[in-house]
Design an enzyme around this catalytic site. Structure first.
Site, PDB file in Angstrom:
ATOM      1  N   HIS A   1      -4.627   2.034   7.564  1.00 11.93           N
ATOM      2  CA  HIS A   1      -3.233   2.503   7.596  1.00 11.93           C
ATOM      3  C   HIS A   1      -3.023   3.602   6.542  1.00 11.93           C
ATOM      4  O   HIS A   1      -2.428   4.650   6.835  1.00 11.93           O
ATOM      5  CB  HIS A   1      -2.313   1.300   7.339  1.00 11.93           C
ATOM      6  CG  HIS A   1      -0.858   1.606   7.268  1.00 11.93           C
ATOM      7  ND1 HIS A   1       0.076   1.043   8.125  1.00 11.93           N
ATOM      8  CD2 HIS A   1      -0.135   2.417   6.432  1.00 11.93           C
ATOM      9  CE1 HIS A   1       1.287   1.497   7.807  1.00 11.93           C
ATOM     10  NE2 HIS A   1       1.192   2.324   6.784  1.00 11.93           N
ATOM     11  N   GLU A   2      -3.545   3.380   5.330  1.00 12.60           N
ATOM     12  CA  GLU A   2      -3.321   4.362   4.255  1.00 12.60           C
ATOM     13  C   GLU A   2      -4.161   5.629   4.459  1.00 12.60           C
ATOM     14  O   GLU A   2      -3.702   6.734   4.160  1.00 12.60           O
ATOM     15  CB  GLU A   2      -3.617   3.730   2.887  1.00 12.60           C
ATOM     16  CG  GLU A   2      -2.771   2.505   2.539  1.00 12.60           C
ATOM     17  CD  GLU A   2      -1.276   2.723   2.667  1.00 12.60           C
ATOM     18  OE1 GLU A   2      -0.801   3.860   2.500  1.00 12.60           O
ATOM     19  OE2 GLU A   2      -0.577   1.735   2.964  1.00 12.60           O
TER      20      GLU A   2
ATOM     21  N   HIS B   1      -2.412   7.851   6.675  1.00  9.88           N
ATOM     22  CA  HIS B   1      -1.341   8.613   6.001  1.00  9.88           C
ATOM     23  C   HIS B   1      -1.857   9.934   5.425  1.00  9.88           C
ATOM     24  O   HIS B   1      -1.204  10.967   5.552  1.00  9.88           O
ATOM     25  CB  HIS B   1      -0.751   7.813   4.832  1.00  9.88           C
ATOM     26  CG  HIS B   1       0.410   6.950   5.198  1.00  9.88           C
ATOM     27  ND1 HIS B   1       1.557   7.443   5.790  1.00  9.88           N
ATOM     28  CD2 HIS B   1       0.615   5.624   5.040  1.00  9.88           C
ATOM     29  CE1 HIS B   1       2.409   6.439   5.978  1.00  9.88           C
ATOM     30  NE2 HIS B   1       1.867   5.330   5.546  1.00  9.88           N
TER      31      HIS B   1
ATOM     32  N   CYS C   1       5.700  -0.064   7.254  1.00  7.38           N
ATOM     33  CA  CYS C   1       5.411   1.105   6.440  1.00  7.38           C
ATOM     34  C   CYS C   1       6.648   1.436   5.619  1.00  7.38           C
ATOM     35  O   CYS C   1       7.759   1.440   6.156  1.00  7.38           O
ATOM     36  CB  CYS C   1       5.062   2.290   7.354  1.00  7.38           C
ATOM     37  SG  CYS C   1       4.645   3.782   6.447  1.00  7.38           S
ATOM     38  N   LEU C   2       6.450   1.712   4.329  1.00  4.25           N
ATOM     39  CA  LEU C   2       7.598   2.025   3.477  1.00  4.25           C
ATOM     40  C   LEU C   2       8.289   3.315   3.921  1.00  4.25           C
ATOM     41  O   LEU C   2       9.444   3.535   3.575  1.00  4.25           O
ATOM     42  CB  LEU C   2       7.156   2.134   2.009  1.00  4.25           C
ATOM     43  CG  LEU C   2       6.657   0.819   1.385  1.00  4.25           C
ATOM     44  CD1 LEU C   2       6.147   1.063  -0.030  1.00  4.25           C
ATOM     45  CD2 LEU C   2       7.764  -0.235   1.372  1.00  4.25           C
TER      46      LEU C   2
ATOM     47  N   GLY D   1       0.841  -1.193   0.000  1.00  6.99           N
ATOM     48  CA  GLY D   1       0.000   0.000   0.000  1.00  6.99           C
ATOM     49  C   GLY D   1       0.875   1.241   0.000  1.00  6.99           C
ATOM     50  O   GLY D   1       1.994   1.220   0.516  1.00  6.99           O
TER      51      GLY D   1
ATOM     52  N   GLN E   1       3.530   9.813   0.615  1.00  9.86           N
ATOM     53  CA  GLN E   1       4.790   9.081   0.769  1.00  9.86           C
ATOM     54  C   GLN E   1       5.734   9.318  -0.405  1.00  9.86           C
ATOM     55  O   GLN E   1       6.933   9.037  -0.301  1.00  9.86           O
ATOM     56  CB  GLN E   1       4.524   7.583   0.942  1.00  9.86           C
ATOM     57  CG  GLN E   1       3.794   7.279   2.253  1.00  9.86           C
ATOM     58  CD  GLN E   1       3.567   5.799   2.422  1.00  9.86           C
ATOM     59  OE1 GLN E   1       2.568   5.262   1.967  1.00  9.86           O
ATOM     60  NE2 GLN E   1       4.501   5.112   3.052  1.00  9.86           N
TER      61      GLN E   1
END
Ligand code: NI
Length: 174
Positions: A136-137, A140, A94-95, A46, A51
């Site tokens: 989660h997204e 963000h 998380c990236l 995701g 990001q």
């Protein structure tokens, strides 16, 4: 499509509240394609636009298993319309917080409203990994990171570690 660079903590842009997309046009579809390529390359499941330093309410995901064909999903202006009282635990990463994983408790099921790649309004009911990933997204695009759901001690420990690494990189470049 183009590979974009992913920003990591402590980059303050990760704390921005992303702006709503007014029109889902080709520039947004290009952004989504770039995000997808960047996410696959990382690799991750995701990615939110912030990001890659684009403060827009755009999310891409692909939860297909390793040997299954790709199953990209696109969410513009996603919002949680309903969340269950029952909770579920998932190990999240998380990236933008590389190589850090922790169990996070969130509502087990959610209903999410969003616009698709063509701008059409849609709703999705999700449980399991999809429910966790959507939450989660969506966090963000509101400037929230999964570590914000951990104890203060754990959060401060990981933030300090990444701040220290960032300072070290800066002093090496100086
Ligand atoms: Ni993330």
């Amino acid at each position: 499509m183009a590979l974009r660079s992913i920003i990591c903590i402590p980059d303050p842009r990760l704390r921005l509240v992303s702006k709503r997309v007014e029109v889902v046009d080709d520039s947004i579809r290009t952004l989504m394609d770039d995000m997808l390529e960047t996410m696959y390359d990382a690799p991750g499941i995701g990615l939110a636009a912030i990001q890659i330093a684009e403060p827009l309410r755009v999310v891409v995901m692909d939860l297909a298993k390793k040997d299954d064909p790709p199953a990209p999903m696109f969410f513009v202006n996603p919002e949680i319309l309903w969340a269950s009282d029952d909770k579920a635990d998932y190990e999240e990463g998380c990236l933008s917080i590389p190589e850090y994983y922790e169990i996070v408790e969130r509502p087990a099921r959610v209903k999410v409203g969003y616009q698709d790649r063509m701008g059409a309004h849609q709703e999705i009911e999700a449980d399991g990994l999809l429910a966790t990933c959507l939450q989660h997204e969506i966090d963000h695009i509101n400037g929230v990171l999964f570590v914000d759901h951990l104890s203060r001690l754990k959060r401060e420990r990981v933030m300090k570690k990444f701040q220290k690494a960032a300072r070290l990189r800066e002093s090496e470049q100086a």
